[in-house]
Design a protein around this motif. Structure first.
Motif, short mmCIF file in Angstrom:
data_model
loop_
_atom_site.label_atom_id
_atom_site.label_comp_id
_atom_site.label_asym_id
_atom_site.label_seq_id
_atom_site.Cartn_x
_atom_site.Cartn_y
_atom_site.Cartn_z
N ALA A 1 0.84 -1.20 0.00
CA ALA A 1 0.00 0.00 0.00
C ALA A 1 0.87 1.25 0.00
O ALA A 1 0.54 2.25 -0.66
N SER A 2 2.00 1.21 0.71
CA SER A 2 2.91 2.35 0.72
C SER A 2 3.54 2.57 -0.65
O SER A 2 3.69 3.70 -1.10
N GLN A 3 3.89 1.47 -1.32
CA GLN A 3 4.43 1.59 -2.67
C GLN A 3 3.39 2.16 -3.62
O GLN A 3 3.70 3.02 -4.45
N TYR A 4 2.17 1.71 -3.51
CA TYR A 4 1.12 2.22 -4.37
C TYR A 4 0.88 3.71 -4.10
O TYR A 4 0.68 4.50 -5.02
N PHE A 5 0.92 4.11 -2.84
CA PHE A 5 0.73 5.51 -2.49
C PHE A 5 1.82 6.37 -3.13
O PHE A 5 1.55 7.44 -3.67
N ALA B 1 9.56 4.77 -3.78
CA ALA B 1 8.41 4.27 -4.56
C ALA B 1 8.00 5.29 -5.62
O ALA B 1 7.69 4.93 -6.76
N LEU B 2 8.01 6.55 -5.26
CA LEU B 2 7.66 7.62 -6.19
C LEU B 2 8.65 7.66 -7.36
O LEU B 2 8.25 7.71 -8.53
N LEU B 3 9.94 7.63 -7.05
CA LEU B 3 10.96 7.69 -8.09
C LEU B 3 10.92 6.46 -8.99
O LEU B 3 11.10 6.55 -10.21
N ARG B 4 10.69 5.29 -8.41
CA ARG B 4 10.56 4.07 -9.22
C ARG B 4 9.37 4.18 -10.18
O ARG B 4 9.47 3.79 -11.34
N LEU C 1 -4.38 13.24 -5.91
CA LEU C 1 -4.00 12.07 -5.11
C LEU C 1 -5.24 11.39 -4.53
O LEU C 1 -5.34 10.16 -4.53
N ARG C 2 -6.19 12.17 -4.08
CA ARG C 2 -7.44 11.62 -3.54
C ARG C 2 -8.18 10.82 -4.62
O ARG C 2 -8.63 9.70 -4.38
N VAL C 3 -8.25 11.36 -5.83
CA VAL C 3 -8.91 10.66 -6.94
C VAL C 3 -8.19 9.35 -7.24
O VAL C 3 -8.82 8.31 -7.42
N GLU C 4 -6.85 9.39 -7.28
CA GLU C 4 -6.04 8.19 -7.53
C GLU C 4 -6.33 7.11 -6.50
O GLU C 4 -6.54 5.95 -6.83
N GLN C 5 -6.32 7.49 -5.25
CA GLN C 5 -6.50 6.54 -4.17
C GLN C 5 -7.93 5.99 -4.13
O GLN C 5 -8.15 4.80 -3.91
N THR D 1 -6.95 1.23 -2.74
CA THR D 1 -5.76 0.82 -2.03
C THR D 1 -5.30 1.96 -1.14
O THR D 1 -5.16 3.08 -1.60
N GLY D 2 -5.03 1.67 0.10
CA GLY D 2 -4.54 2.71 1.00
C GLY D 2 -5.56 3.83 1.11
O GLY D 2 -5.19 4.99 1.13
N ALA D 3 -6.81 3.46 1.15
CA ALA D 3 -7.88 4.44 1.13
C ALA D 3 -7.81 5.38 2.31
O ALA D 3 -7.27 5.05 3.36
N PRO D 4 -8.34 6.58 2.12
CA PRO D 4 -8.37 7.52 3.24
C PRO D 4 -8.98 6.87 4.47
O PRO D 4 -9.93 6.10 4.37
#
Length: 166
Positions: free
Chosen positions: A10-14, A49-52, A153-157, A162-165
């Motif tokens: 979930a952290s990677q997806y975020f 995760a962001l850079l990858r 970011l909210r729309v993405e999540q 995944t990793g929902a608010p």
């Protein structure tokens, strides 16, 4: 806005969702993003995760000793800074911090409180903390650009579930 990231996946997806938000929300605009939290809260993991997600294939190390590392990804300049070992905020002047405050660059700053008045104001603040086996992220927009990133970011999540608010 708060997110519960229950595990590493979930952290990677975020991190990947944040990368997409950075690139999709305004292709010409950069941003200053502050990452705050205790040691081991996942700040560097999130940046990695962001850079990858943006295509970095080489090693992504915490710039704890070098203070900053540049990346050219997706046609953009992204600076990863870690100010944990900064002895004096004035050192940022010698690193050329003023030149980094350009509208089309991204500046990801760990331990921004150590840079005090020498850092550009954040567009988005991410406060990270341990939560069980995962992490919790509290995001706060500090500018219209930050709000744009937060909305994207909210729309993405929400779209992924995944990793929902939470």
């Amino acid at each position: 806005m708060n997110w519960n990231l229950p595990d590493e996946s979930a952290s990677q997806y975020f991190g990947a969702a944040l990368a997409r938000a950075m690139m999709d929300s305004d292709p010409r605009a950069g941003a200053v993003i502050w990452l705050q939290g205790d040691l081991g809260a996942g700040k560097t993991f999130l940046v990695r995760a962001l850079l990858r997600a943006l295509g970095e294939t080489g090693p992504v190390r915490s710039p704890t000793y070098t203070l900053m590392e540049p990346y050219e990804l997706a046609g953009r300049c992204i600076w990863h800074m870690d100010l944990y070992r900064l002895a004096d905020p004035e050192e940022l002047e010698f690193l050329g911090i003023r030149e980094l405050d350009e509208s089309d660059q991204f500046l990801l700053v760990e331990w921004p409180e150590r840079g005090r008045d020498y850092l550009p104001a954040p567009d988005l603040k991410l406060q990270m903390q341990h939560r069980d086996a995962g992490r919790a992220v509290a995001a706060t927009a500090s500018s219209p650009r930050g709000q744009q990133l937060l909305d994207r970011l909210r729309v993405e999540q929400e779209a992924s579930g995944t990793g929902a608010p939470g």
